[in-house]
Design a protein around this motif. Structure first.
Motif, PDB file in Angstrom:
ATOM      1  N   GLU A  87      13.908  98.029  53.237  1.00 35.66           N
ATOM      2  CA  GLU A  87      13.601  98.143  52.075  1.00 35.66           C
ATOM      3  C   GLU A  87      12.215  97.485  51.688  1.00 35.66           C
ATOM      4  OE1 GLU A  87      15.010 100.839  49.888  1.00 35.66           O
ATOM      5  OE2 GLU A  87      15.896 101.168  51.338  1.00 35.66           O
ATOM      6  N   ALA A  88      12.559  96.292  52.363  1.00 40.65           N
ATOM      7  CA  ALA A  88      11.772  95.231  51.681  1.00 40.65           C
ATOM      8  C   ALA A  88      10.251  95.592  52.321  1.00 40.65           C
ATOM      9  CB  ALA A  88      11.837  93.613  52.174  1.00 40.65           C
ATOM     10  N   SER A  89      10.012  96.300  53.283  1.00 42.86           N
ATOM     11  CA  SER A  89       8.742  96.683  53.790  1.00 42.86           C
ATOM     12  C   SER A  89       7.843  97.840  53.599  1.00 42.86           C
ATOM     13  CB  SER A  89       9.304  96.751  55.141  1.00 42.86           C
ATOM     14  OG  SER A  89       9.475  97.568  56.083  1.00 42.86           O
ATOM     15  N   ALA A  90       9.455  98.760  52.790  1.00 50.14           N
ATOM     16  CA  ALA A  90       8.878 100.256  52.262  1.00 50.14           C
ATOM     17  C   ALA A  90       8.555  99.404  51.060  1.00 50.14           C
ATOM     18  CB  ALA A  90       9.878 100.636  52.283  1.00 50.14           C
ATOM     19  N   GLU A 118       4.955 106.779  45.661  1.00 50.30           N
ATOM     20  CA  GLU A 118       6.510 106.786  45.946  1.00 50.30           C
ATOM     21  C   GLU A 118       7.030 106.329  46.464  1.00 50.30           C
ATOM     22  OE1 GLU A 118       8.138 111.114  45.253  1.00 50.30           O
ATOM     23  OE2 GLU A 118       5.886 111.533  45.925  1.00 50.30           O
ATOM     24  N   ILE A 119       8.325 106.198  46.737  1.00 51.72           N
ATOM     25  CA  ILE A 119       9.058 105.315  47.659  1.00 51.72           C
ATOM     26  C   ILE A 119       9.902 106.807  47.638  1.00 51.72           C
ATOM     27  CG2 ILE A 119      11.099 104.083  48.935  1.00 51.72           C
ATOM     28  CD1 ILE A 119       8.689 102.388  47.995  1.00 51.72           C
ATOM     29  N   VAL A 120      10.105 107.735  49.446  1.00 54.10           N
ATOM     30  CA  VAL A 120      11.295 108.542  48.767  1.00 54.10           C
ATOM     31  C   VAL A 120      12.253 108.387  50.129  1.00 54.10           C
ATOM     32  CG1 VAL A 120       9.196 110.001  48.578  1.00 54.10           C
ATOM     33  CG2 VAL A 120       9.925 110.099  50.933  1.00 54.10           C
ATOM     34  N   ARG A 121      13.432 108.719  49.551  1.00 49.99           N
ATOM     35  CA  ARG A 121      14.583 108.633  50.721  1.00 49.99           C
ATOM     36  C   ARG A 121      15.263 110.138  50.816  1.00 49.99           C
ATOM     37  NH1 ARG A 121      14.140 104.555  47.385  1.00 49.99           N
ATOM     38  NH2 ARG A 121      13.985 102.399  48.511  1.00 49.99           N
ATOM     39  N   GLU A 122      15.324 110.912  52.385  1.00 50.04           N
ATOM     40  CA  GLU A 122      16.123 112.139  52.247  1.00 50.04           C
ATOM     41  C   GLU A 122      16.976 112.072  52.942  1.00 50.04           C
ATOM     42  OE1 GLU A 122      16.203 113.666  50.466  1.00 50.04           O
ATOM     43  OE2 GLU A 122      13.672 113.881  49.403  1.00 50.04           O
ATOM     44  N   GLY A 163      17.467 109.223  54.833  1.00 52.42           N
ATOM     45  CA  GLY A 163      16.862 107.849  56.344  1.00 52.42           C
ATOM     46  C   GLY A 163      16.410 107.014  55.594  1.00 52.42           C
ATOM     47  N   ARG A 164      16.018 106.602  56.129  1.00 54.23           N
ATOM     48  CA  ARG A 164      15.378 105.487  55.534  1.00 54.23           C
ATOM     49  C   ARG A 164      14.288 105.073  55.166  1.00 54.23           C
ATOM     50  NH1 ARG A 164      19.262 104.069  58.444  1.00 54.23           N
ATOM     51  NH2 ARG A 164      19.713 102.305  60.036  1.00 54.23           N
ATOM     52  N   PRO A 165      13.914 104.354  53.799  1.00 56.80           N
ATOM     53  CA  PRO A 165      12.335 104.574  53.066  1.00 56.80           C
ATOM     54  C   PRO A 165      11.107 105.575  53.591  1.00 56.80           C
ATOM     55  CG  PRO A 165      13.144 102.758  52.858  1.00 56.80           C
ATOM     56  CD  PRO A 165      13.961 102.874  53.991  1.00 56.80           C
ATOM     57  N   ALA A 166      10.549 106.339  52.941  1.00 55.12           N
ATOM     58  CA  ALA A 166       8.761 106.442  53.441  1.00 55.12           C
ATOM     59  C   ALA A 166       8.190 106.495  52.040  1.00 55.12           C
ATOM     60  CB  ALA A 166       8.986 108.006  54.031  1.00 55.12           C
ATOM     61  N   VAL A 167       7.343 106.006  52.212  1.00 57.50           N
ATOM     62  CA  VAL A 167       6.442 106.145  50.771  1.00 57.50           C
ATOM     63  C   VAL A 167       5.335 106.707  50.851  1.00 57.50           C
ATOM     64  CG1 VAL A 167       4.281 103.941  50.693  1.00 57.50           C
ATOM     65  CG2 VAL A 167       6.273 103.099  51.443  1.00 57.50           C
ATOM     66  N   ILE A 168       4.398 107.581  50.360  1.00 62.21           N
ATOM     67  CA  ILE A 168       3.579 108.490  49.989  1.00 62.21           C
ATOM     68  C   ILE A 168       3.242 108.232  48.503  1.00 62.21           C
ATOM     69  CG2 ILE A 168       3.336 110.657  49.525  1.00 62.21           C
ATOM     70  CD1 ILE A 168       5.842 111.503  50.779  1.00 62.21           C
ATOM     71  N   GLY A 169       1.625 108.294  49.383  1.00 59.54           N
ATOM     72  CA  GLY A 169       0.264 107.091  48.448  1.00 59.54           C
ATOM     73  C   GLY A 169       0.100 108.166  48.014  1.00 59.54           C
ATOM     74  N   ARG A 213      -1.010 101.298  46.366  1.00 54.36           N
ATOM     75  CA  ARG A 213      -0.878 100.635  45.009  1.00 54.36           C
ATOM     76  C   ARG A 213      -2.050 100.075  44.364  1.00 54.36           C
ATOM     77  NH1 ARG A 213       4.833 100.060  44.809  1.00 54.36           N
ATOM     78  NH2 ARG A 213       5.416 102.350  44.019  1.00 54.36           N
ATOM     79  N   ALA A 214      -2.389  98.876  45.132  1.00 55.38           N
ATOM     80  CA  ALA A 214      -3.685  97.764  44.843  1.00 55.38           C
ATOM     81  C   ALA A 214      -4.584  98.496  45.186  1.00 55.38           C
ATOM     82  CB  ALA A 214      -3.581  96.076  45.861  1.00 55.38           C
ATOM     83  N   GLU A 215      -4.867  99.275  46.009  1.00 52.68           N
ATOM     84  CA  GLU A 215      -6.265 100.025  46.296  1.00 52.68           C
ATOM     85  C   GLU A 215      -5.809 101.484  45.471  1.00 52.68           C
ATOM     86  OE1 GLU A 215      -7.982  98.729  48.143  1.00 52.68           O
ATOM     87  OE2 GLU A 215      -6.154  96.968  48.745  1.00 52.68           O
ATOM     88  N   GLY A 216      -5.333 101.981  44.337  1.00 49.99           N
ATOM     89  CA  GLY A 216      -5.754 102.582  43.530  1.00 49.99           C
ATOM     90  C   GLY A 216      -4.850 104.371  43.533  1.00 49.99           C
ATOM     91  N   LEU A 217      -3.375 103.793  44.501  1.00 47.66           N
ATOM     92  CA  LEU A 217      -3.122 105.428  45.006  1.00 47.66           C
ATOM     93  C   LEU A 217      -2.101 105.583  44.154  1.00 47.66           C
ATOM     94  CD1 LEU A 217      -4.532 104.725  47.430  1.00 47.66           C
ATOM     95  CD2 LEU A 217      -2.799 106.164  48.949  1.00 47.66           C
ATOM     96  N   GLU A 218      -1.601 106.996  43.640  1.00 47.88           N
ATOM     97  CA  GLU A 218       0.033 106.738  43.171  1.00 47.88           C
ATOM     98  C   GLU A 218       0.480 107.174  44.207  1.00 47.88           C
ATOM     99  OE1 GLU A 218      -0.433 110.489  40.579  1.00 47.88           O
ATOM    100  OE2 GLU A 218      -1.831 109.765  39.114  1.00 47.88           O
TER     101      GLU A 218
END
Length: 433
Positions: A28-31, A46-50, A52-58, A39-44
């Motif tokens: 979770e911390a690495s996600a 979200e962290i998604v969980r389906e 399993g483990r959390p995935a990050v989409i920007g 986010r620091a590069e201006g992307l929108e």
């Protein structure tokens, strides 16, 4: 690069092992840390969980009419294993001789930071739209990836997909991975008795399960070491120079131990099937007794030609094992895991620009390579986005030792990887619309 490296080291310090036996708070911390970088590069983001483990989409839009490029990596890592085998602490990144050592420093947190570096290089003026997808369970089989692709697929749709989870041909020689072997993993259980009995009283007339299992496993290879399962496909690898000396050096093959199989070395490790016994359940030497073992099991990892169907291959392997079980022993074959291979038709403008970006960054011609390992999620992306050009790239080199002790990243090569990806985005943005 100093800032990119500092962020890579910070991410590597998070022990984000995705296996159930490890603390998932670190995953979770690495996600969260990955999401903060995007986010620091201006992307929108979200962290998604389906499930399993959390995935990050920007995502960030590019100029009107520009293509969209999806950048993939994963933030989970392998367990460190026996820490006594490491020359430095596995989750404390340490530089030695131009390499950064640490679990995940190469596989695949460097992939995440290569994407971040490419975003930073364009400083808020990206020439293309960019979607970054960072998975959280690649090292345990990407079980929730099909659901993520089903429910979030439209967010991930792109004209080109860069999957930064492979390797380069050598230090100073970049590569585009165009083939990956598929895989099945099977558990074979052989039984000969309903209970253990005295080996002196019954040995010689009654077969024990462990000896029987050894004979079953031995049937998987012919005398030359080729996989002997009839019907499995074989492919032909790229015509690159690859000596036995290099194979010995990269694999650690002991002096006097011969290679196995026939055909070119690259075909043997990239496009022909292989069978490896990776575990056996049996009494240990230290605790064994003079007993005929009634039942024994083995786990076998079988790599498949890039265009082999994994389920069809399982039926062939199962049939072979059943047919080669001696003495009427009882045998069960269970499918433990599977994954399709990948073979790219690596032609067209996107592939041309990728090779050109490699030339720009390294100053030499890139090569197309295969990889003997299996990355099933590549086939999943190819199936979900059939119109996208899929580029399998990587931050590793032959001495990265991903998954092993002393995993490391060559820092000079990593800088070239970052340059190449930034240049690739520029080149794709300049394609005729």
């Amino acid at each position: 690069m100093p800032g990119v490296r500092a962020d890579l080291e910070a991410l590597t310090r998070i022990p984000s092992v995705s296996l159930d036996a490890f603390d998932q708070a670190h995953v979770e911390a690495s996600a969260e840390a990955t999401a903060a970088l995007l986010r620091a590069e201006g992307l929108e983001v979200e962290i998604v969980r389906e499930g399993g483990r959390p995935a990050v989409i920007g995502h960030v839009d590019g100029p009107p009419g520009s293509p969209t490029v999806m950048l993939y990596a994963h933030h989970d890592v392998q367990p460190p294993g026996d820490e006594a085998l490491w020359d430095s602490r596995p989750f404390e990144p340490t530089e030695r001789d131009g390499r950064l050592y640490g679990r995940g420093a190469a596989d695949d947190k460097a992939g995440i930071l290569a994407h971040v570096a490419a975003l930073r290089a364009h400083a808020g003026a990206l020439p293309v739209g960019v979607t970054v997808f960072v998975e959280g369970e690649e090292e345990i089989g990407s079980d929730s990836l099909p659901t993520i692709l089903e429910r979030h697929g439209e967010k991930l749709r792109a004209d080109a997909i860069v999957l930064a989870d492979s390797t380069n041909w050598a230090i100073g020689e970049p590569a585009l991975t165009t083939t990956l072997r598929g895989m099945i993993r099977v558990v074979v259980t052989v039984s000969t008795l309903d209970h253990g009995v005295h080996s002196g009283m019954f040995g010689g007339a009654v077969p024990d399960a462990l000896t029987t299992l050894v004979r079953v496993l031995a049937s998987l290879h012919d005398d030359a070491g080729n996989v002997a399962v009839a019907g499995l496909k074989e492919g032909v690898a790229a015509d690159l120079e690859f000596s036995e000396e290099r194979l010995r050096e990269e694999s650690g093959l002991l002096d006097g131990v011969s290679t196995i199989g026939s055909g070119s070395l690259l075909s043997r490790i990239w496009t022909k099937p292989s069978a490896t016994t990776i575990g056996i359940d049996a009494p240990s030497v230290a605790t064994s007794s003079n007993t005929l073992v009634p039942s024994a099991s083995a786990k076998v990892s079988i790599r498949l030609a890039p265009d082999e169907d994994d389920l069809e291959a399982f039926e062939l392997v199962k049939g072979h094992l059943l047919a080669n079980t001696p003495w009427g022993a009882k045998v069960e074959v269970h499918l433990d895991d599977r994954g399709l291979g990948f073979a790219a038709d690596a032609h067209g403008p996107v592939y041309d620009e990728a090779r050109a970006a490699f030339r720009d960054a390294w100053g030499v011609e890139p090569v197309d390579i295969g990889v003997g390992g299996s990355i099933p999620f590549v086939a999943a992306f190819a199936e979900r986005f059939p119109e996208a050009a899929i580029l399998v790239t990587g931050v590793e080199d032959p001495d990265a030792r991903a998954h092993g002790a002393n995993e490391s990243l060559h820092l000079g090569e990593f800088e070239k990887v970052c340059v190449a990806e930034a240049v690739l985005l520029a080149r794709l943005g300049a394609l005729p619309r």
